[in-house]
Scaffold this motif. Structure first.
Motif, PDB file in Angstrom:
ATOM      1  N   GLU A 165     -12.371  58.496  48.941  1.00 40.19           N
ATOM      2  CA  GLU A 165     -12.009  60.363  48.828  1.00 40.19           C
ATOM      3  C   GLU A 165     -11.837  60.587  47.736  1.00 40.19           C
ATOM      4  OE1 GLU A 165      -9.953  60.600  53.122  1.00 40.19           O
ATOM      5  OE2 GLU A 165      -9.258  61.111  51.635  1.00 40.19           O
ATOM      6  N   ARG A 166     -11.658  61.683  46.973  1.00 45.05           N
ATOM      7  CA  ARG A 166     -11.393  62.339  45.915  1.00 45.05           C
ATOM      8  C   ARG A 166      -9.915  62.073  45.601  1.00 45.05           C
ATOM      9  NH1 ARG A 166     -14.918  66.113  48.409  1.00 45.05           N
ATOM     10  NH2 ARG A 166     -16.679  66.350  47.285  1.00 45.05           N
ATOM     11  N   ALA A 167      -9.338  62.077  44.474  1.00 46.77           N
ATOM     12  CA  ALA A 167      -7.721  61.895  43.921  1.00 46.77           C
ATOM     13  C   ALA A 167      -7.038  63.398  44.777  1.00 46.77           C
ATOM     14  CB  ALA A 167      -7.971  61.645  42.407  1.00 46.77           C
ATOM     15  N   GLU A 168      -6.375  62.674  45.374  1.00 48.47           N
ATOM     16  CA  GLU A 168      -5.387  64.480  45.914  1.00 48.47           C
ATOM     17  C   GLU A 168      -4.826  64.450  44.259  1.00 48.47           C
ATOM     18  OE1 GLU A 168      -3.752  64.980  48.106  1.00 48.47           O
ATOM     19  OE2 GLU A 168      -4.364  62.906  49.130  1.00 48.47           O
ATOM     20  N   ASP A 169      -4.646  64.097  43.376  1.00 49.20           N
ATOM     21  CA  ASP A 169      -4.747  64.934  41.635  1.00 49.20           C
ATOM     22  C   ASP A 169      -5.417  65.079  40.732  1.00 49.20           C
ATOM     23  OD1 ASP A 169      -3.358  66.215  40.135  1.00 49.20           O
ATOM     24  OD2 ASP A 169      -1.929  64.788  39.365  1.00 49.20           O
ATOM     25  N   GLN A 170      -6.452  66.316  41.361  1.00 47.93           N
ATOM     26  CA  GLN A 170      -7.167  67.156  40.751  1.00 47.93           C
ATOM     27  C   GLN A 170      -7.284  67.198  39.135  1.00 47.93           C
ATOM     28  OE1 GLN A 170     -10.715  66.657  41.316  1.00 47.93           O
ATOM     29  NE2 GLN A 170     -10.028  65.206  42.279  1.00 47.93           N
ATOM     30  N   ALA A 171      -5.768  68.055  39.484  1.00 48.61           N
ATOM     31  CA  ALA A 171      -5.403  68.820  38.116  1.00 48.61           C
ATOM     32  C   ALA A 171      -5.042  67.873  36.875  1.00 48.61           C
ATOM     33  CB  ALA A 171      -4.308  69.211  38.234  1.00 48.61           C
ATOM     34  N   SER A 172      -4.678  66.440  37.198  1.00 47.68           N
ATOM     35  CA  SER A 172      -4.223  65.671  36.602  1.00 47.68           C
ATOM     36  C   SER A 172      -5.636  64.567  35.345  1.00 47.68           C
ATOM     37  CB  SER A 172      -3.357  64.140  36.916  1.00 47.68           C
ATOM     38  OG  SER A 172      -2.377  64.816  37.312  1.00 47.68           O
ATOM     39  N   LEU A 173      -6.463  65.331  36.726  1.00 47.91           N
ATOM     40  CA  LEU A 173      -7.839  63.878  36.604  1.00 47.91           C
ATOM     41  C   LEU A 173      -8.444  64.875  35.497  1.00 47.91           C
ATOM     42  CD1 LEU A 173      -9.901  61.480  36.123  1.00 47.91           C
ATOM     43  CD2 LEU A 173     -11.034  63.450  39.158  1.00 47.91           C
ATOM     44  N   ASP A 174      -8.454  66.193  35.906  1.00 50.06           N
ATOM     45  CA  ASP A 174      -9.265  67.296  35.194  1.00 50.06           C
ATOM     46  C   ASP A 174      -8.904  67.058  33.907  1.00 50.06           C
ATOM     47  OD1 ASP A 174     -11.088  68.122  37.246  1.00 50.06           O
ATOM     48  OD2 ASP A 174     -10.084  69.522  37.672  1.00 50.06           O
ATOM     49  N   ASP A 175      -7.210  67.075  33.615  1.00 48.58           N
ATOM     50  CA  ASP A 175      -6.777  67.231  31.747  1.00 48.58           C
ATOM     51  C   ASP A 175      -7.897  66.020  31.212  1.00 48.58           C
ATOM     52  OD1 ASP A 175      -4.918  68.291  30.142  1.00 48.58           O
ATOM     53  OD2 ASP A 175      -4.133  66.498  30.406  1.00 48.58           O
ATOM     54  N   ALA A 176      -7.085  64.855  32.388  1.00 48.66           N
ATOM     55  CA  ALA A 176      -8.074  63.955  31.374  1.00 48.66           C
ATOM     56  C   ALA A 176      -9.349  64.069  30.919  1.00 48.66           C
ATOM     57  CB  ALA A 176      -7.437  62.831  32.385  1.00 48.66           C
ATOM     58  N   LEU A 177     -10.062  64.357  31.748  1.00 49.13           N
ATOM     59  CA  LEU A 177     -10.998  65.249  31.226  1.00 49.13           C
ATOM     60  C   LEU A 177     -11.922  65.888  30.033  1.00 49.13           C
ATOM     61  CD1 LEU A 177     -13.285  64.402  34.549  1.00 49.13           C
ATOM     62  CD2 LEU A 177     -13.023  62.550  33.232  1.00 49.13           C
ATOM     63  N   ASP A 178     -10.824  65.939  30.102  1.00 49.88           N
ATOM     64  CA  ASP A 178     -11.144  67.514  29.236  1.00 49.88           C
ATOM     65  C   ASP A 178     -10.724  66.596  27.523  1.00 49.88           C
ATOM     66  OD1 ASP A 178     -11.658  70.094  31.142  1.00 49.88           O
ATOM     67  OD2 ASP A 178      -9.746  70.568  31.174  1.00 49.88           O
ATOM     68  N   ARG A 179      -9.656  66.052  28.260  1.00 45.97           N
ATOM     69  CA  ARG A 179      -8.726  65.719  27.020  1.00 45.97           C
ATOM     70  C   ARG A 179     -10.320  64.831  26.013  1.00 45.97           C
ATOM     71  NH1 ARG A 179      -3.883  62.717  27.403  1.00 45.97           N
ATOM     72  NH2 ARG A 179      -4.126  61.812  25.442  1.00 45.97           N
ATOM     73  N   LEU A 180     -11.170  63.669  27.050  1.00 43.93           N
ATOM     74  CA  LEU A 180     -12.100  62.968  26.927  1.00 43.93           C
ATOM     75  C   LEU A 180     -12.701  63.759  25.911  1.00 43.93           C
ATOM     76  CD1 LEU A 180     -13.528  60.403  27.304  1.00 43.93           C
ATOM     77  CD2 LEU A 180     -14.743  61.480  28.932  1.00 43.93           C
ATOM     78  N   ALA A 181     -13.665  65.554  27.003  1.00 44.48           N
ATOM     79  CA  ALA A 181     -14.520  65.997  25.722  1.00 44.48           C
ATOM     80  C   ALA A 181     -14.196  66.193  24.168  1.00 44.48           C
ATOM     81  CB  ALA A 181     -15.182  66.965  27.131  1.00 44.48           C
ATOM     82  N   VAL A 182     -13.101  66.458  24.534  1.00 43.80           N
ATOM     83  CA  VAL A 182     -12.645  66.845  23.233  1.00 43.80           C
ATOM     84  C   VAL A 182     -12.332  65.824  22.448  1.00 43.80           C
ATOM     85  CG1 VAL A 182     -11.910  69.060  24.053  1.00 43.80           C
ATOM     86  CG2 VAL A 182     -10.094  67.674  23.653  1.00 43.80           C
ATOM     87  N   GLY A 183     -12.452  64.844  22.705  1.00 41.06           N
ATOM     88  CA  GLY A 183     -12.365  63.185  21.603  1.00 41.06           C
ATOM     89  C   GLY A 183     -11.208  62.990  21.252  1.00 41.06           C
ATOM     90  N   ASP A 184     -10.363  63.004  22.199  1.00 46.34           N
ATOM     91  CA  ASP A 184      -9.066  62.527  22.543  1.00 46.34           C
ATOM     92  C   ASP A 184      -9.170  61.316  22.485  1.00 46.34           C
ATOM     93  OD1 ASP A 184      -7.529  65.266  22.138  1.00 46.34           O
ATOM     94  OD2 ASP A 184      -6.272  64.754  23.619  1.00 46.34           O
ATOM     95  N   PHE A 185     -10.133  60.518  22.341  1.00 49.27           N
ATOM     96  CA  PHE A 185     -10.269  59.518  23.060  1.00 49.27           C
ATOM     97  C   PHE A 185     -11.073  58.388  22.522  1.00 49.27           C
ATOM     98  CE2 PHE A 185      -8.001  61.253  26.592  1.00 49.27           C
ATOM     99  CZ  PHE A 185      -6.900  60.807  27.334  1.00 49.27           C
ATOM    100  N   ASP A 186     -10.572  56.890  22.269  1.00 47.28           N
ATOM    101  CA  ASP A 186     -11.669  56.550  20.972  1.00 47.28           C
ATOM    102  C   ASP A 186     -12.249  55.313  22.075  1.00 47.28           C
ATOM    103  OD1 ASP A 186      -9.937  56.625  18.676  1.00 47.28           O
ATOM    104  OD2 ASP A 186      -8.446  55.772  19.407  1.00 47.28           O
ATOM    105  N   TRP A 187     -12.085  55.327  23.175  1.00 43.77           N
ATOM    106  CA  TRP A 187     -12.238  54.479  24.329  1.00 43.77           C
ATOM    107  C   TRP A 187     -12.778  54.790  25.445  1.00 43.77           C
ATOM    108  CZ3 TRP A 187     -16.400  50.205  23.990  1.00 43.77           C
ATOM    109  CH2 TRP A 187     -15.718  49.440  22.813  1.00 43.77           C
ATOM    110  N   LEU A 188     -13.574  54.740  26.830  1.00 44.95           N
ATOM    111  CA  LEU A 188     -13.821  55.544  27.970  1.00 44.95           C
ATOM    112  C   LEU A 188     -14.316  53.743  28.712  1.00 44.95           C
ATOM    113  CD1 LEU A 188     -13.235  56.936  31.041  1.00 44.95           C
ATOM    114  CD2 LEU A 188     -16.241  57.599  29.956  1.00 44.95           C
ATOM    115  N   VAL A 189     -13.160  53.557  29.523  1.00 44.79           N
ATOM    116  CA  VAL A 189     -13.195  52.273  29.795  1.00 44.79           C
ATOM    117  C   VAL A 189     -13.160  52.469  31.473  1.00 44.79           C
ATOM    118  CG1 VAL A 189     -12.193  49.925  30.936  1.00 44.79           C
ATOM    119  CG2 VAL A 189     -11.995  50.596  28.655  1.00 44.79           C
ATOM    120  N   LEU A 190     -14.663  51.802  32.154  1.00 49.01           N
ATOM    121  CA  LEU A 190     -14.940  52.710  33.202  1.00 49.01           C
ATOM    122  C   LEU A 190     -14.717  51.172  34.199  1.00 49.01           C
ATOM    123  CD1 LEU A 190     -17.597  55.251  32.696  1.00 49.01           C
ATOM    124  CD2 LEU A 190     -15.293  55.394  33.695  1.00 49.01           C
ATOM    125  N   SER A 191     -14.228  50.655  34.793  1.00 45.00           N
ATOM    126  CA  SER A 191     -13.904  49.462  36.107  1.00 45.00           C
ATOM    127  C   SER A 191     -14.655  48.640  36.992  1.00 45.00           C
ATOM    128  CB  SER A 191     -12.373  48.527  35.935  1.00 45.00           C
ATOM    129  OG  SER A 191     -12.216  49.968  36.688  1.00 45.00           O
TER     130      SER A 191
END
Length: 292
Positions: free
Chosen positions: A49-75
């Motif tokens: 199921e989709r995560a209960e806390d969609q706001a935190s996930l959206d925030d993390a993906l927004d930070r990803l989109a603007v270059g806040d991370f050097d790596w994205l790790v998908l396990s």
């Protein structure tokens, strides 16, 4: 002298193999098993199921989109499905979510195939041991910023291992692992690209837990495939005894959980792919002859 691959294939002829995945996720393995003469059966045990806390996930993906991370790790490939769904809801592709300068790491050929099929370059993936341990072994130490979206029940080993190597790791729950079936409206529904999914639509029998238990008690199941540690726990909860049915684990973490639960691992797939799982099954049955 008979060819080894022919002998191995004959070992699966007539075998009844229970796959503990949903029908769509089981289809590629079921198709391959059918081509080897086995009878695949499906017992869905867990769902997503989709995560209960969609706001935190959206925030993390927004930070990803603007270059806040050097790596994205998908396990896991399920995490990839989450990001595909997020991108689609915004009318974008998955590649649009990841800046060109952000490197992508993953585990397992399925995830890699999906990511590359949608235009992302995988900079790091374990070549041999396809697990968190394998990825950590290949990871170069250094002070990098990492986004690690995971399941709600993800073990801490990958996060802690990356931190030990100097990474600043931001984790976020990408999806919830639940007993099958997921709730209507909460179920993760993103489909993987057709280019990397077997499109066979043959009818694979889907069992209820009661059906599977009856088959076990009757001795008509030859093997059960545990696709994850959570699936292994459900198998242990639902079936008091596997009898003569062999348990095949997908990967070392699942095999470790099976052993912890007091069950016997007949074989462990070296790769979390249909070919890897079939090879593990063949290693068990190749010298036993075909069931009558």
């Amino acid at each position: 002298m008979p060819r080894p691959e022919l002998h191995a294939s004959q070992g699966l002829s007539g075998r009844r193999v229970l796959i503990t995945r949903s029908a769509d996720r089981a289809r590629p393995l079921a198709s391959l098993l059918g081509s080897r003469g086995a009878t695949p059966l499906v017992l869905p045990l867990i769902d997503f199921e989709r995560a209960e806390d969609q706001a935190s996930l959206d925030d993390a993906l927004d930070r990803l989109a603007v270059g806040d991370f050097d790596w994205l790790v998908l396990s896991s490939v399920t995490t990839v499905r989450v990001l595909l769904e997020k991108a689609a809801r915004h009318g974008k592709s998955l590649a649009d979510l990841v800046p060109a300068e952000t490197k992508v790491a993953t585990i397992g050929p399925s995830s890699r195939d999906v990511l590359e099929s949608v235009g992302l370059t995988v900079a790091l993936a374990p070549a041999e041991v396809q697990s968190a341990e394998g990825l950590l072994a290949a990871w170069k130490p250094g002070p990098v910023r990492v986004l690690l979206p995971q399941a709600d029940i993800a073990a801490p080993g990958l996060r802690e291992g990356l931190a030990t190597k100097g990474a600043v790791v931001a984790t976020v729950v990408a999806y919830q692992t639940v007993d099958y079936p997921a709730r209507t409206g909460r179920k993760l529904e993103a489909q993987l690209p057709a280019a990397v999914v077997d499109s066979e639509t043959g009818q694979v029998p889907i069992l209820t837990p009661e059906d599977a238990l009856a088959a076990l008690e009757a001795g008509t199941l030859d093997a059960v495939v545990a696709a994850s540690p959570s699936a292994a726990r459900r198998i242990a909860e639902m079936f008091p005894s596997l009898g003569a049915c062999r348990l095949i684990a997908i990967g070392r973490p699942t095999a470790a959980e099976v052993s912890r639960l007091g069950l016997t691992v007949a074989a462990t797939a070296k790769e979390p792919t249909p070919d890897g799982i079939v090879a593990a099954l063949e290693s068990v049955f190749a010298n036993e002859g075909n069931p009558q």
